[in-house]
Motif scaffolding. Structure first.
Motif, PDB file in Angstrom:
ATOM      1  N   ILE A  66      24.027   6.835   2.790  1.00 51.80           N
ATOM      2  CA  ILE A  66      23.022   6.251   3.682  1.00 51.80           C
ATOM      3  C   ILE A  66      21.689   6.225   2.931  1.00 51.80           C
ATOM      4  CG2 ILE A  66      21.724   6.600   5.814  1.00 51.80           C
ATOM      5  CD1 ILE A  66      24.277   7.908   6.988  1.00 51.80           C
ATOM      6  N   LYS A  67      21.034   5.053   2.908  1.00 53.86           N
ATOM      7  CA  LYS A  67      19.802   4.929   2.109  1.00 53.86           C
ATOM      8  C   LYS A  67      18.548   5.024   2.970  1.00 53.86           C
ATOM      9  CE  LYS A  67      22.304   3.544  -1.513  1.00 53.86           C
ATOM     10  NZ  LYS A  67      22.910   2.242  -1.473  1.00 53.86           N
ATOM     11  N   ALA A  68      18.575   4.401   4.153  1.00 53.98           N
ATOM     12  CA  ALA A  68      17.333   4.348   4.930  1.00 53.98           C
ATOM     13  C   ALA A  68      17.610   4.041   6.398  1.00 53.98           C
ATOM     14  CB  ALA A  68      16.403   3.292   4.350  1.00 53.98           C
ATOM     15  N   ASP A 117       0.817  -1.219   0.000  1.00 54.17           N
ATOM     16  CA  ASP A 117       0.000   0.000   0.000  1.00 54.17           C
ATOM     17  C   ASP A 117       0.847   1.263   0.000  1.00 54.17           C
ATOM     18  OD1 ASP A 117       1.056  -0.186   2.501  1.00 54.17           O
ATOM     19  OD2 ASP A 117      -0.837  -0.122   3.592  1.00 54.17           O
ATOM     20  N   ILE A 118       2.099   1.140  -0.440  1.00 52.10           N
ATOM     21  CA  ILE A 118       2.992   2.301  -0.448  1.00 52.10           C
ATOM     22  C   ILE A 118       3.973   2.105  -1.605  1.00 52.10           C
ATOM     23  CG2 ILE A 118       4.589   1.253   1.235  1.00 52.10           C
ATOM     24  CD1 ILE A 118       4.836   4.105   2.493  1.00 52.10           C
ATOM     25  N   ASP A 119       4.529   3.221  -2.113  1.00 48.96           N
ATOM     26  CA  ASP A 119       5.347   3.105  -3.328  1.00 48.96           C
ATOM     27  C   ASP A 119       6.782   2.697  -3.026  1.00 48.96           C
ATOM     28  OD1 ASP A 119       5.706   5.466  -2.050  1.00 48.96           O
ATOM     29  OD2 ASP A 119       5.997   6.669  -3.848  1.00 48.96           O
ATOM     30  N   GLY A 120       6.947   1.563  -2.392  1.00 51.14           N
ATOM     31  CA  GLY A 120       8.282   1.003  -2.160  1.00 51.14           C
ATOM     32  C   GLY A 120       8.810   1.275  -0.763  1.00 51.14           C
ATOM     33  N   VAL A 121      10.059   0.880  -0.560  1.00 49.18           N
ATOM     34  CA  VAL A 121      10.704   1.083   0.741  1.00 49.18           C
ATOM     35  C   VAL A 121      11.030   2.568   0.879  1.00 49.18           C
ATOM     36  CG1 VAL A 121      12.694   0.517   2.174  1.00 49.18           C
ATOM     37  CG2 VAL A 121      11.750  -1.208   0.630  1.00 49.18           C
ATOM     38  N   HIS A 122      10.581   3.189   1.959  1.00 49.81           N
ATOM     39  CA  HIS A 122      10.904   4.598   2.191  1.00 49.81           C
ATOM     40  C   HIS A 122      12.182   4.719   3.026  1.00 49.81           C
ATOM     41  CE1 HIS A 122       7.111   7.003   1.075  1.00 49.81           C
ATOM     42  NE2 HIS A 122       7.204   5.921   0.327  1.00 49.81           N
ATOM     43  N   ASN A 175       7.446  13.331   5.643  1.00 48.37           N
ATOM     44  CA  ASN A 175       8.236  13.613   4.429  1.00 48.37           C
ATOM     45  C   ASN A 175       9.304  12.569   4.126  1.00 48.37           C
ATOM     46  OD1 ASN A 175       6.810  16.001   4.082  1.00 48.37           O
ATOM     47  ND2 ASN A 175       8.182  17.056   5.516  1.00 48.37           N
ATOM     48  N   THR A 176       8.987  11.315   4.355  1.00 46.68           N
ATOM     49  CA  THR A 176       9.922  10.263   3.931  1.00 46.68           C
ATOM     50  C   THR A 176       9.793  10.118   2.424  1.00 46.68           C
ATOM     51  OG1 THR A 176       8.221   8.592   4.244  1.00 46.68           O
ATOM     52  CG2 THR A 176       9.693   9.005   6.108  1.00 46.68           C
ATOM     53  N   SER A 177      10.804   9.546   1.788  1.00 47.29           N
ATOM     54  CA  SER A 177      10.660   9.342   0.340  1.00 47.29           C
ATOM     55  C   SER A 177      11.131   7.943  -0.051  1.00 47.29           C
ATOM     56  CB  SER A 177      11.428  10.412  -0.425  1.00 47.29           C
ATOM     57  OG  SER A 177      12.713  10.511   0.089  1.00 47.29           O
ATOM     58  N   PRO A 178      10.621   7.439  -1.172  1.00 48.04           N
ATOM     59  CA  PRO A 178      10.971   6.074  -1.577  1.00 48.04           C
ATOM     60  C   PRO A 178      12.434   5.954  -1.990  1.00 48.04           C
ATOM     61  CG  PRO A 178       9.255   7.005  -3.003  1.00 48.04           C
ATOM     62  CD  PRO A 178       9.681   8.090  -2.080  1.00 48.04           C
ATOM     63  N   VAL A 179      13.009   4.811  -1.688  1.00 51.95           N
ATOM     64  CA  VAL A 179      14.372   4.506  -2.118  1.00 51.95           C
ATOM     65  C   VAL A 179      14.215   3.659  -3.374  1.00 51.95           C
ATOM     66  CG1 VAL A 179      16.560   3.451  -1.416  1.00 51.95           C
ATOM     67  CG2 VAL A 179      15.004   4.343   0.325  1.00 51.95           C
ATOM     68  N   ARG A 180      14.785   4.072  -4.477  1.00 51.77           N
ATOM     69  CA  ARG A 180      14.526   3.393  -5.755  1.00 51.77           C
ATOM     70  C   ARG A 180      15.270   2.074  -5.920  1.00 51.77           C
ATOM     71  NH1 ARG A 180       9.894   4.951  -6.126  1.00 51.77           N
ATOM     72  NH2 ARG A 180       9.569   7.147  -6.565  1.00 51.77           N
ATOM     73  N   ASN A 181      16.498   2.023  -5.368  1.00 51.49           N
ATOM     74  CA  ASN A 181      17.289   0.796  -5.510  1.00 51.49           C
ATOM     75  C   ASN A 181      17.939   0.443  -4.190  1.00 51.49           C
ATOM     76  OD1 ASN A 181      17.490   0.321  -8.600  1.00 51.49           O
ATOM     77  ND2 ASN A 181      17.837   2.508  -8.281  1.00 51.49           N
ATOM     78  N   LEU A 182      17.887  -0.834  -3.868  1.00 47.90           N
ATOM     79  CA  LEU A 182      18.590  -1.321  -2.682  1.00 47.90           C
ATOM     80  C   LEU A 182      19.331  -2.597  -3.056  1.00 47.90           C
ATOM     81  CD1 LEU A 182      15.879  -0.967   0.135  1.00 47.90           C
ATOM     82  CD2 LEU A 182      18.098   0.181   0.116  1.00 47.90           C
ATOM     83  N   HIS A 183      20.481  -2.758  -2.460  1.00 46.05           N
ATOM     84  CA  HIS A 183      21.214  -4.011  -2.603  1.00 46.05           C
ATOM     85  C   HIS A 183      20.553  -5.050  -1.697  1.00 46.05           C
ATOM     86  CE1 HIS A 183      24.691  -6.750  -2.028  1.00 46.05           C
ATOM     87  NE2 HIS A 183      24.932  -6.414  -3.271  1.00 46.05           N
ATOM     88  N   PHE A 184      20.677  -6.349  -2.053  1.00 48.52           N
ATOM     89  CA  PHE A 184      20.107  -7.396  -1.197  1.00 48.52           C
ATOM     90  C   PHE A 184      20.525  -7.214   0.262  1.00 48.52           C
ATOM     91  CE2 PHE A 184      19.953 -10.148  -5.132  1.00 48.52           C
ATOM     92  CZ  PHE A 184      18.567 -10.205  -5.181  1.00 48.52           C
TER      93      PHE A 184
END
Ligand code: ADP
Ligand code: ASP
Ligand code: MG
Length: 441
Positions: free
Chosen positions: A296-298, A219-224, A233-242
């Motif tokens: 730092i991604k998340a 229900d959300i546009d990916g991992v924030h 004001n969190t935002s989606p992270v487009r790419n993550l490594h395993f």
């Protein structure tokens, strides 16, 4: 061939179920994993709580509310009387079975059988709807192939061996529907993959059939980049490594089941998180590529952590001291999350405190023990290779007004973790977001 998983909100009403069917009927062969309708698993757990308190009437009354909700959904979902009747018959049988189960003494297995019913209901309802739409659909019973090994972990060999013969992945347009979350244990009794376990079902199936991609529709546009329920004001992270996503999932990002990335990592199957409410949004792709090196991604947080300090003079000179500590945790099947050492003591954190008293009693034989409960791990994730300078300082700076019980860094290239009091969690998450993501842009 893709494996698609739809979570509770994505199948949370008749309209949402119809939307899911629209999304999946594109002529491609696929396996679709469904969760229970949102609220159902909680409601079934409440049903078992009534039974635990010896309140059988309360349990049955409670199940009537849920039953009524399903009858309403059925009346909205199908066009034909034939399908409405078919679905009602299944649902009526399941609720009659629940009332029968309520008369039995509550056991671990019975509880697992009760909470399994949510996924059994949702998959039956969607399959009947797809048949009404004239689609080539087959319902697979997850209990025929999803199984845990003796150690309680999913048995990928068994899953592969029992799933592959019952699917024809070459048949164009064929859609297989199956239940997330539920499984059998090694003795063939009801079990499950823990709360949020449908994600895990999907990646296990993906690994078993060698899927080209696993899609987790939610229900959300990916991992924030932080928990959107807590931080604005969190935002989606487009790419993550395993590895990055595994750290985030394990250390609390609710969007992913804690260990669901492991099977995908094992087979290199990319995982995409996509928004059912906004299917065109980019979402998050998780794969073997490390993007934005040194960033730092998340940030995520895991509650209900207990910290245990074992103090012993001249510890580092004492051979086998660490081994003794680890053996105690091993004896009580309790895994350690964080660990910090010094010359005079060791601190560890655990999230499962069921055996805490036994563990402490054993540890007291080798040192002085201090226990801190209601702690929280704050996990900062990204490409944090130690040779990239500055990110520890930024994370530390953000924590400057918060009492930090432990810091763990260097265990992997992907995470730095802080152990703080649960009551400081919100402040820590907001402060880290403000310092790391807001100041940067
Ligand atoms: P599903 O029922 O589809 O499995 P979940 O409720 O398990 O969905 O997970 C999605 C929810 O996770 C989101 O609605 C959001 O509130 C929460 N969440 C927590 N942390 C994050 C994060 N870092 N990124 C995205 N969502 C998150
Ligand atoms: N229905 C289960 C739960 O609520 C599994 C899942 O949704 O992934 O935990
Ligand atoms: Mg979930």
């Amino acid at each position: 061939m893709k494996v698609l998983k739809f979570g509770g909100t994505s199948v949370g009403s008749a309209e949402r179920m119809q939307n899911v069917v629209n999304l999946i009927s594109d002529g491609e062969t696929k396996i679709v994993v469904l969760s229970a309708m949102s609220g159902t698993t909680n409601s079934l757990i409440e049903f078992t709580n009534y039974l635990r308190n010896g309140n059988i009437n309360g349990a049955c009354e409670h199940s009537t509310f849920l039953h009524t909700k399903y009858m309403q959904t059925i009346s909205e979902l199908y066009r034909t009387e034939e399908c409405k009747n078919a679905a009602n018959e299944i649902i009526n049988n399941i609720f009659a079975h629940l009332r029968d189960l309520a008369q039995k003494p509550l056991s671990d297995e019975l509880e697992k059988e009760i909470v399994a019913q949510g996924e059994i209901i949702s998959t039956n309802m969607v399959t009947i709807y797809m048949k009404e739409q004239g689609l080539d659909v087959e319902l697979l019973n997850a209990l025929d192939f999803m199984r845990l090994a003796v150690n309680g972990e999913p048995d990928l060999g068994y899953i592969r061996e029992h799933l592959l013969p019952i699917v024809d992945l070459e048949k164009k347009g064929k859609i297989y529907i199956t239940q997330g979350f539920i499984c059998m244990n090694h003795e063939g009794s009801y079990d499950n993959l823990q709360r949020g376990g449908s994600d895990y079902t999907a990646t296990l199936i993906g690994a078993a059939v060698n899927a080209e991609e696993v899609q987790i529709w939610t229900d959300i546009d990916g991992v924030h980049n932080n928990d959107p329920r807590i931080v604005e004001n969190t935002s989606p992270v487009r790419n993550l490594h395993f590895e990055e996503s595994a750290e985030l999932a394990y250390f609390g990002a609710k969007i992913l089941h804690p260990t669901c990335i492991l099977p995908a990592k094992l087979t290199g199957t990319p995982v995409r998180l996509i928004n059912t409410m906004d299917p065109k949004a980019e979402g998050t792709r998780i794969d073997n590529n490390l993007t934005r090196p040194g960033e730092i991604k998340a940030i995520a947080a895991k509650d209900n952590i207990t910290a245990i300090k074992i103090k012993s003079g001249r510890m580092l000179l004492a051979y086998g001291f660490m081994r003794k500590i680890f053996e105690i945790f091993e004896t009580y099947h309790t895994s350690i999350d964080m660990i910090c050492t010094s010359e005079v003591g060791v601190s560890v954190s655990i999230d499962d405190d069921r055996k805490l008293d036994d563990i402490v009693a054993e540890l007291q034989k080798i040192g002085t023990i201090t226990v801190d409960r209601n702690m929280c791990i704050i996990c900062v994730v990204g490409d944090l290779n130690w040779e990239n300078v500055g990110f520890e300082a930024r994370a530390m700076e953000a924590m400057k007004d918060i009492p930090v019980r432990m810091v763990s860094y260097g265990g992997s290239n992907y995470n730095i973790s802080f152990l703080v009091r649960e009551e400081d969690k919100v402040k820590a998450l907001r402060s880290l977001s403000a310092s790391i993501f807001t100041n940067k842009n």
